[in-house]
Design an enzyme around this catalytic site. Structure first.
Site, mmCIF file in Angstrom:
data_model
loop_
_atom_site.group_PDB
_atom_site.id
_atom_site.type_symbol
_atom_site.label_atom_id
_atom_site.label_comp_id
_atom_site.label_asym_id
_atom_site.label_seq_id
_atom_site.Cartn_x
_atom_site.Cartn_y
_atom_site.Cartn_z
ATOM 1 N N GLY A 158 55.266 21.632 36.927
ATOM 2 C CA GLY A 158 56.284 20.614 37.199
ATOM 3 C C GLY A 158 56.056 19.740 38.419
ATOM 4 N N GLU A 200 57.541 21.889 45.316
ATOM 5 C CA GLU A 200 58.183 22.155 44.029
ATOM 6 C C GLU A 200 58.865 20.907 43.494
ATOM 7 O OE1 GLU A 200 58.415 23.813 41.566
ATOM 8 O OE2 GLU A 200 58.718 25.947 41.879
ATOM 9 N N ASP A 210 66.050 25.873 41.282
ATOM 10 C CA ASP A 210 67.227 26.071 40.430
ATOM 11 C C ASP A 210 67.915 27.372 40.881
ATOM 12 O OD1 ASP A 210 68.937 26.241 38.220
ATOM 13 O OD2 ASP A 210 67.479 25.393 36.854
ATOM 14 N N VAL A 245 67.682 18.563 33.602
ATOM 15 C CA VAL A 245 67.005 17.290 33.867
ATOM 16 C C VAL A 245 65.566 17.317 33.350
ATOM 17 C CG1 VAL A 245 68.332 16.357 35.809
ATOM 18 C CG2 VAL A 245 66.613 18.118 36.247
HETATM 19 C C1 PRP Z 1 60.451 25.300 36.924
HETATM 20 C C2 PRP Z 1 60.271 24.563 38.239
HETATM 21 C C3 PRP Z 1 60.315 25.685 39.239
HETATM 22 C C4 PRP Z 1 61.249 26.691 38.595
HETATM 23 C C5 PRP Z 1 62.595 26.612 39.240
HETATM 24 O O1 PRP Z 1 59.217 25.766 36.520
HETATM 25 O O2 PRP Z 1 59.061 23.868 38.288
HETATM 26 O O3 PRP Z 1 59.046 26.256 39.442
HETATM 27 O O4 PRP Z 1 61.339 26.360 37.223
HETATM 28 O O5 PRP Z 1 63.497 27.534 38.685
HETATM 29 P P1 PRP Z 1 64.109 28.745 39.509
HETATM 30 O O6 PRP Z 1 64.511 28.246 40.862
HETATM 31 O O7 PRP Z 1 65.290 29.146 38.660
HETATM 32 O O8 PRP Z 1 63.079 29.828 39.585
HETATM 33 P P2 PRP Z 1 58.900 26.315 35.051
HETATM 34 O O9 PRP Z 1 58.936 27.805 35.081
HETATM 35 O O10 PRP Z 1 59.787 25.623 34.079
HETATM 36 O O11 PRP Z 1 57.416 25.896 34.830
HETATM 37 P P3 PRP Z 1 56.761 24.435 34.883
HETATM 38 O O12 PRP Z 1 56.675 24.051 36.342
HETATM 39 O O13 PRP Z 1 55.424 24.624 34.273
HETATM 40 O O14 PRP Z 1 57.654 23.493 34.118
#
Ligand code: PRP
Length: 179
Positions: free
Chosen positions: A48, A102, A106, A156
């Site tokens: 991301g 990041e 979340d 989002v």
């Molecule tokens: C998303 C984002 C963060 C994480 C946040 O990654 O990039 O790393 O979720 O969520 P949290 O605070 O609840 O842990 P994802 O696991 O979707 O992988 P990506 O970056 O490959 O989309």
């Protein structure tokens, strides 16, 4: 309002490319002040963060290094809470000033686990810079020094953020349309 469809869902415009870029310039100014002459190691968390890392780094002219790690926690639109291993780190972080980059914090699970991973490896300092933060979703006690935008709990997509793997290439950030 500008709306788009990604897979089976409709999204409405939330943060424009201009708003994102203007905020990144400000974050870069803060980082320049705090890390000048410290040769920080910026570590992007894939996938991301790739757009945020690229645009932020283009605004920085201080001496620094950039690396990426991977760590996935989401399936579809819900956090599974099942945070996986940190993969891909090749740099020695001992004695280094580390800044984790990041796209979004979340629940904070991902960053909690990632910070713990790096703390075990003896960095001189460690901070988090995230483009987006959902304060209402945050479950972990994290020190979040650099935050681009605080946003509501809605899903989002865009600017690196995906919905089931799609929409990462969008220049703006979109929010799931109500109803
Ligand atoms: C998303 C984002 C963060 C994480 C946040 O990654 O990039 O790393 O979720 O969520 P949290 O605070 O609840 O842990 P994802 O696991 O979707 O992988 P990506 O970056 O490959 O989309």
């Amino acid at each position: 309002m500008n709306s788009i469809t990604v897979r089976d869902k409709e999204f409405v415009s939330y943060l424009t490319e201009d708003q994102i870029q203007q905020r990144i310039v400000k974050l870069a100014e803060e980082l320049t002040t705090d890390y000048k002459d410290k040769n920080p190691l910026f570590i992007g968390v894939l996938n991301g963060s790739f757009m945020f890392v690229a645009d932020l780094m283009k605004q920085l002219s201080i001496d620094c290094e950039i690396a990426f790690i991977r760590l996935s926690s989401y399936a579809g639109m819900e956090s599974t809470g099942n945070v996986k291993q940190v993969l891909g780190l090749q740099d020695n972080v001992f004695g280094r000033h580390i800044v984790l980059l990041e796209d979004i914090v979340d629940s904070g699970l991902t960053m909690e686990q990632t910070v713990a991973f790096f703390e075990d490896r003896g960095p001189k300092s460690i901070e988090i810079a995230t483009l987006l933060l959902k304060p209402e979703s945050l479950e972990k006690d994290l020190s979040l020094k650099y935050v681009g935008f605080e946003i509501p709990e809605k899903f989002v997509v865009g600017y690196g953020l995906d919905y089931d793997g799609h929409g990462r290439n969008l220049k703006d950030i979109y929010q799931l349309k109500e109803g």
